[in-house]
Scaffold this motif. Structure first.
Motif, PDB file in Angstrom:
ATOM      1  N   ALA A 119     -12.756 -31.186   4.847  1.00 46.48           N
ATOM      2  CA  ALA A 119     -14.009 -30.919   4.120  1.00 46.48           C
ATOM      3  C   ALA A 119     -15.221 -31.201   5.002  1.00 46.48           C
ATOM      4  CB  ALA A 119     -14.075 -31.771   2.854  1.00 46.48           C
ATOM      5  N   VAL A 120     -15.120 -32.212   5.876  1.00 50.48           N
ATOM      6  CA  VAL A 120     -16.230 -32.577   6.758  1.00 50.48           C
ATOM      7  C   VAL A 120     -16.394 -31.528   7.862  1.00 50.48           C
ATOM      8  CG1 VAL A 120     -17.076 -34.342   8.364  1.00 50.48           C
ATOM      9  CG2 VAL A 120     -15.971 -35.031   6.238  1.00 50.48           C
ATOM     10  N   ILE A 121     -15.288 -31.061   8.429  1.00 48.11           N
ATOM     11  CA  ILE A 121     -15.347 -30.020   9.466  1.00 48.11           C
ATOM     12  C   ILE A 121     -15.916 -28.722   8.890  1.00 48.11           C
ATOM     13  CG2 ILE A 121     -13.966 -28.566  11.009  1.00 48.11           C
ATOM     14  CD1 ILE A 121     -14.173 -31.400  12.020  1.00 48.11           C
ATOM     15  N   GLU A 122     -15.455 -28.349   7.689  1.00 49.35           N
ATOM     16  CA  GLU A 122     -15.972 -27.140   7.025  1.00 49.35           C
ATOM     17  C   GLU A 122     -17.461 -27.311   6.704  1.00 49.35           C
ATOM     18  OE1 GLU A 122     -14.540 -24.348   6.572  1.00 49.35           O
ATOM     19  OE2 GLU A 122     -12.378 -24.607   6.435  1.00 49.35           O
ATOM     20  N   GLY A 123     -17.849 -28.520   6.331  1.00 47.67           N
ATOM     21  CA  GLY A 123     -19.260 -28.813   6.069  1.00 47.67           C
ATOM     22  C   GLY A 123     -20.100 -28.654   7.315  1.00 47.67           C
ATOM     23  N   MET A 124     -19.561 -29.085   8.464  1.00 47.65           N
ATOM     24  CA  MET A 124     -20.251 -28.921   9.737  1.00 47.65           C
ATOM     25  C   MET A 124     -20.464 -27.438  10.045  1.00 47.65           C
ATOM     26  SD  MET A 124     -19.091 -30.027  13.588  1.00 47.65           S
ATOM     27  CE  MET A 124     -18.081 -28.596  13.909  1.00 47.65           C
ATOM     28  N   LEU A 125     -19.427 -26.630   9.829  1.00 45.98           N
ATOM     29  CA  LEU A 125     -19.536 -25.187  10.076  1.00 45.98           C
ATOM     30  C   LEU A 125     -20.590 -24.546   9.178  1.00 45.98           C
ATOM     31  CD1 LEU A 125     -15.763 -24.242  10.456  1.00 45.98           C
ATOM     32  CD2 LEU A 125     -17.515 -24.053  12.220  1.00 45.98           C
ATOM     33  N   ALA A 126     -20.580 -24.920   7.905  1.00 41.86           N
ATOM     34  CA  ALA A 126     -21.551 -24.360   6.959  1.00 41.86           C
ATOM     35  C   ALA A 126     -22.967 -24.767   7.344  1.00 41.86           C
ATOM     36  CB  ALA A 126     -21.229 -24.822   5.542  1.00 41.86           C
ATOM     37  N   ALA A 127     -23.136 -26.033   7.774  1.00 40.16           N
ATOM     38  CA  ALA A 127     -24.463 -26.515   8.182  1.00 40.16           C
ATOM     39  C   ALA A 127     -24.957 -25.758   9.405  1.00 40.16           C
ATOM     40  CB  ALA A 127     -24.403 -28.011   8.480  1.00 40.16           C
ATOM     41  N   ILE A 128     -24.054 -25.513  10.367  1.00 37.99           N
ATOM     42  CA  ILE A 128     -24.428 -24.766  11.566  1.00 37.99           C
ATOM     43  C   ILE A 128     -24.820 -23.339  11.185  1.00 37.99           C
ATOM     44  CG2 ILE A 128     -23.549 -23.797  13.733  1.00 37.99           C
ATOM     45  CD1 ILE A 128     -21.819 -26.403  13.899  1.00 37.99           C
ATOM     46  N   ALA A 288     -13.560 -27.366  14.694  1.00 38.21           N
ATOM     47  CA  ALA A 288     -14.171 -26.278  13.918  1.00 38.21           C
ATOM     48  C   ALA A 288     -13.654 -24.911  14.377  1.00 38.21           C
ATOM     49  CB  ALA A 288     -15.691 -26.343  14.058  1.00 38.21           C
ATOM     50  N   THR A 289     -13.470 -24.738  15.703  1.00 44.13           N
ATOM     51  CA  THR A 289     -12.958 -23.472  16.236  1.00 44.13           C
ATOM     52  C   THR A 289     -11.541 -23.211  15.743  1.00 44.13           C
ATOM     53  OG1 THR A 289     -14.330 -23.733  18.211  1.00 44.13           O
ATOM     54  CG2 THR A 289     -12.539 -22.157  18.357  1.00 44.13           C
ATOM     55  N   ASP A 290     -10.727 -24.274  15.722  1.00 46.07           N
ATOM     56  CA  ASP A 290      -9.358 -24.144  15.193  1.00 46.07           C
ATOM     57  C   ASP A 290      -9.363 -23.688  13.739  1.00 46.07           C
ATOM     58  OD1 ASP A 290      -8.300 -24.872  17.589  1.00 46.07           O
ATOM     59  OD2 ASP A 290      -7.749 -26.910  17.016  1.00 46.07           O
ATOM     60  N   LYS A 291     -10.351 -24.159  12.980  1.00 54.08           N
ATOM     61  CA  LYS A 291     -10.470 -23.756  11.569  1.00 54.08           C
ATOM     62  C   LYS A 291     -10.790 -22.267  11.441  1.00 54.08           C
ATOM     63  CE  LYS A 291     -10.141 -27.580   9.060  1.00 54.08           C
ATOM     64  NZ  LYS A 291      -9.083 -27.663   8.055  1.00 54.08           N
ATOM     65  N   ARG A 297      -4.140 -21.231  15.572  1.00 54.45           N
ATOM     66  CA  ARG A 297      -3.586 -22.042  16.654  1.00 54.45           C
ATOM     67  C   ARG A 297      -4.274 -23.401  16.691  1.00 54.45           C
ATOM     68  NH1 ARG A 297      -4.710 -17.040  20.559  1.00 54.45           N
ATOM     69  NH2 ARG A 297      -6.483 -17.084  19.137  1.00 54.45           N
ATOM     70  N   ILE A 298      -3.583 -24.410  17.208  1.00 53.75           N
ATOM     71  CA  ILE A 298      -4.149 -25.758  17.325  1.00 53.75           C
ATOM     72  C   ILE A 298      -4.280 -26.089  18.812  1.00 53.75           C
ATOM     73  CG2 ILE A 298      -3.821 -28.211  16.835  1.00 53.75           C
ATOM     74  CD1 ILE A 298      -2.215 -27.337  14.346  1.00 53.75           C
ATOM     75  N   ALA A 299      -5.511 -26.359  19.252  1.00 57.90           N
ATOM     76  CA  ALA A 299      -5.767 -26.621  20.672  1.00 57.90           C
ATOM     77  C   ALA A 299      -5.473 -28.083  21.010  1.00 57.90           C
ATOM     78  CB  ALA A 299      -7.220 -26.299  20.995  1.00 57.90           C
ATOM     79  N   PRO A 300      -4.841 -28.344  22.171  1.00 54.52           N
ATOM     80  CA  PRO A 300      -4.610 -29.732  22.603  1.00 54.52           C
ATOM     81  C   PRO A 300      -5.924 -30.385  23.045  1.00 54.52           C
ATOM     82  CG  PRO A 300      -3.767 -28.182  24.243  1.00 54.52           C
ATOM     83  CD  PRO A 300      -4.240 -27.369  23.089  1.00 54.52           C
ATOM     84  N   THR A 301      -6.334 -31.419  22.343  1.00 55.44           N
ATOM     85  CA  THR A 301      -7.662 -32.023  22.561  1.00 55.44           C
ATOM     86  C   THR A 301      -7.770 -32.746  23.903  1.00 55.44           C
ATOM     87  OG1 THR A 301      -6.884 -33.909  21.276  1.00 55.44           O
ATOM     88  CG2 THR A 301      -8.204 -32.270  20.114  1.00 55.44           C
ATOM     89  N   ASN A 302      -6.684 -33.397  24.338  1.00 48.33           N
ATOM     90  CA  ASN A 302      -6.747 -34.132  25.609  1.00 48.33           C
ATOM     91  C   ASN A 302      -6.922 -33.171  26.785  1.00 48.33           C
ATOM     92  OD1 ASN A 302      -6.338 -36.731  24.444  1.00 48.33           O
ATOM     93  ND2 ASN A 302      -4.187 -36.212  24.180  1.00 48.33           N
ATOM     94  N   ARG A 303      -6.249 -32.028  26.709  1.00 50.88           N
ATOM     95  CA  ARG A 303      -6.406 -31.017  27.758  1.00 50.88           C
ATOM     96  C   ARG A 303      -7.846 -30.504  27.778  1.00 50.88           C
ATOM     97  NH1 ARG A 303      -2.977 -25.346  28.460  1.00 50.88           N
ATOM     98  NH2 ARG A 303      -4.416 -24.377  29.936  1.00 50.88           N
TER      99      ARG A 303
END
Length: 531
Positions: A119-128, A288-291, A297-303
């Motif tokens: 919900a927070v990630i989706e909220g960030m996208l909507a705010a942007i 957010a991009t993964d959403k 697809r799910i991106a590896p964050t450490n990479r």
């Protein structure tokens, strides 16, 4: 393996090439504007865009994240140049920040991004999305604002955005309105089912049509109706290289000849600040991009952190601004049909070609048609259906979503996300608080169920339930489903077991703990589910 990857990228080439062109058109003025706002040479913004597109795109773990100079770092960079005394000093700090990010990647710090609720990630996208609409409307109406604000969601507050928005109403120019309105209409039409079914039209991206329309209209208007053309301040401004050597003359290198930079503690403070903020913004953008990824697809964050570290090291070495993964450009790519990292690479390639060969021609592109592309992207991110979707999910999902949107609009990205995360955690704790213990009454018999993990946070709820149990009744305390029971909870139950006989309450216990601890509460009936 290489052949298989080549086939994968080739299969999506028809989507990625047009999307890369769209991102290039959007990124071009932003690279220049962010450099301008940072108090850095204009070419520094382009260098970061080139490094993000040509190099980081292949190192990144994400197929869709696009890296480049970030509006969120403008104030930090501006202050750093002032504090350190030169742009070369900033380059040293950027190089050190890259090394820190590389270390964070190897230390597996990328897991931080996974702790942000959906919900927070989706909220960030909507705010942007809303910020894009607010910030691009002035350009769409012909008001000359700042480039750096066009995708800024880190530092500029909603107050300044709304003030600029209302100021723009007094600076409307008819040519800009015509360009942006028709461009927006073309983008909407291009997204309709009928247009998508047309084989020929499907090959041409809507944003590219919008740009061609803007250039064609402005050329015709300047010839036949000058009052309806847009002025030069509303056109893309790209530095023009007369010859190839001009391009290489724009590169700048960190100045290690002055040891003051490496012995100055301020360099390390700036480097740590850049590393932390750039890493956080990257991880949030990646989530957010993964959403938004249509292929889920799910991106590896450490990479990704390692890739950003390498990118910032290169930017520090050749004269670029610090970079992050940027959600606005990533969203523009996805919206234009981008499916793989080739889209990001294409945008970098076109940035390079434009600087080398086509700067003169690209300077004919009106900003209002680029504003229309970002308005369309903003609407997709902040679609009203998204708000109703979370509303119908219930308050536990809607409140963190709505609060994140408002917090980002009225503060900045990091503060807004922190506030949203705080409320998200509050609702998670509240849900667990209610679900951890339940009391069911059937006449004068009660069943007290301990579910999953029961922590000290549930102590008040347990006491509340115990007080509801009437005298002369029977109670079953069933802990067979509990995986963890906090010592405070056991202590509260033991206190109840001690006083229960006084109210003539009969208690049976299922799987709370070992029999030897319960036997002192005679004459209680003890049942153990495990035997």
């Amino acid at each position: 393996m290489i052949h298989k990857h080549a086939q994968y990228y080739f299969r999506h080439l028809k989507d990625d090439l047009p999307a890369g062109i769209v991102v290039f058109l959007v990124a071009l003025p932003l690279c220049l504007g962010i450099a301008l706002a940072s108090g850095a040479p204009l070419f520094a913004g382009l260098i970061t865009g080139l490094v993000g597109g040509l190099i980081v795109s292949w190192l990144s773990g994400s197929q869709l994240a696009i890296s480049g100079p970030a509006a969120g770092l403008t104030v930090i960079v501006f202050n750093a140049i002032e504090t350190l005394g030169s742009f070369q000093g900033l380059l040293v700090a950027c190089l050190l920040a890259g090394i820190l990010q590389l270390a964070l990647g190897y230390l597996r710090a990328g897991i931080i991004g996974a702790f942000f609720p959906s919900a927070v990630i989706e909220g960030m996208l909507a705010a942007i999305g809303l910020i894009l609409i607010i910030k691009q409307l002035p350009h769409a109406t012909g008001y000359h604002g700042s480039y750096e604000g066009d995708e800024s969601y880190m530092k500029e507050t909603a107050h300044s955005s709304f003030v600029e928005f209302f100021d723009a109403l007094s600076g409307v120019t008819p040519g800009a309105v015509v360009i942006s309105a028709v461009a927006l209409l073309l983008l909407i039409l291009w997204g309709t089912p009928w247009f998508k079914k047309q084989k020929l039209l499907k090959l041409i991206p809507g944003p590219l049509v919008a740009v061609l329309w803007g250039v064609g209209y402005n050329f015709a208007a300047s010839q036949f109706a000058p009052d309806w053309a847009v002025s030069s301040e509303h056109l893309v401004k790209l530095p023009i290289s007369e010859k190839a050597t001009d391009f290489f003359n724009n590169f700048m290198f960190p100045d290690f000849s002055y040891l003051d930079y490496l012995t100055n503690p301020q360099v390390y403070v700036v480097a740590i600040t850049i590393a932390i903020i750039a890493s956080l913004e990257t991880l949030l953008s990646l989530e957010a991009t993964d959403k938004l990824d249509p292929l889920k697809r799910i991106a590896p964050t450490n990479r990704e952190l390692k890739a950003q570290g390498v990118g910032n090291i290169i930017c520090g070495l050749i004269g670029g601004l610090p970079m992050t993964a940027v959600i606005v450009r990533s969203a523009a790519s996805i919206n234009a049909g981008g499916r793989t990292r080739v889209s990001c690479f294409t945008h970098g390639l076109f940035l390079l070609l434009s600087v080398l060969f086509f700067a003169y021609y690209l300077n004919y592109i009106p900003l209002p048609c680029l504003a229309a592309i970002l308005l369309h992207t903003g609407y997709k991110l902040a679609n009203p259906k998204l708000f109703s979707h979370f509303y119908y999910k219930g308050m536990s999902q809607f409140m963190p979503f709505a609060i994140t949107v408002l917090a980002i609009l009225f503060t900045d990205l990091l503060k807004g996300m922190a506030i949203g995360l705080g409320f998200g955690l509050f609702f998670v704790i509240k849900a667990n608080y209610s679900a951890a213990i339940t009391l069911v009454q059937d006449g004068m018999h009660y069943v007290l169920l301990l579910n999953k993990d029961v922590s000290f946070l549930n102590k008040a709820l347990l006491r509340k339930f115990i007080l509801r149990i009437e005298a002369d009744s029977t109670v079953t305390i069933d802990a067979s489903k509990a995986k963890f029971i906090d010592h405070d909870i056991l202590e509260t139950i033991e206190d109840f077991l001690s006083t229960a006989p006084d109210d003539n309450i009969g208690v049976e216990i299922i799987d709370l703990y070992g029999k030897e601890k319960i036997q002192k509460h005679e004459p209680l009936v003890v049942l153990n589910a495990r035997g």
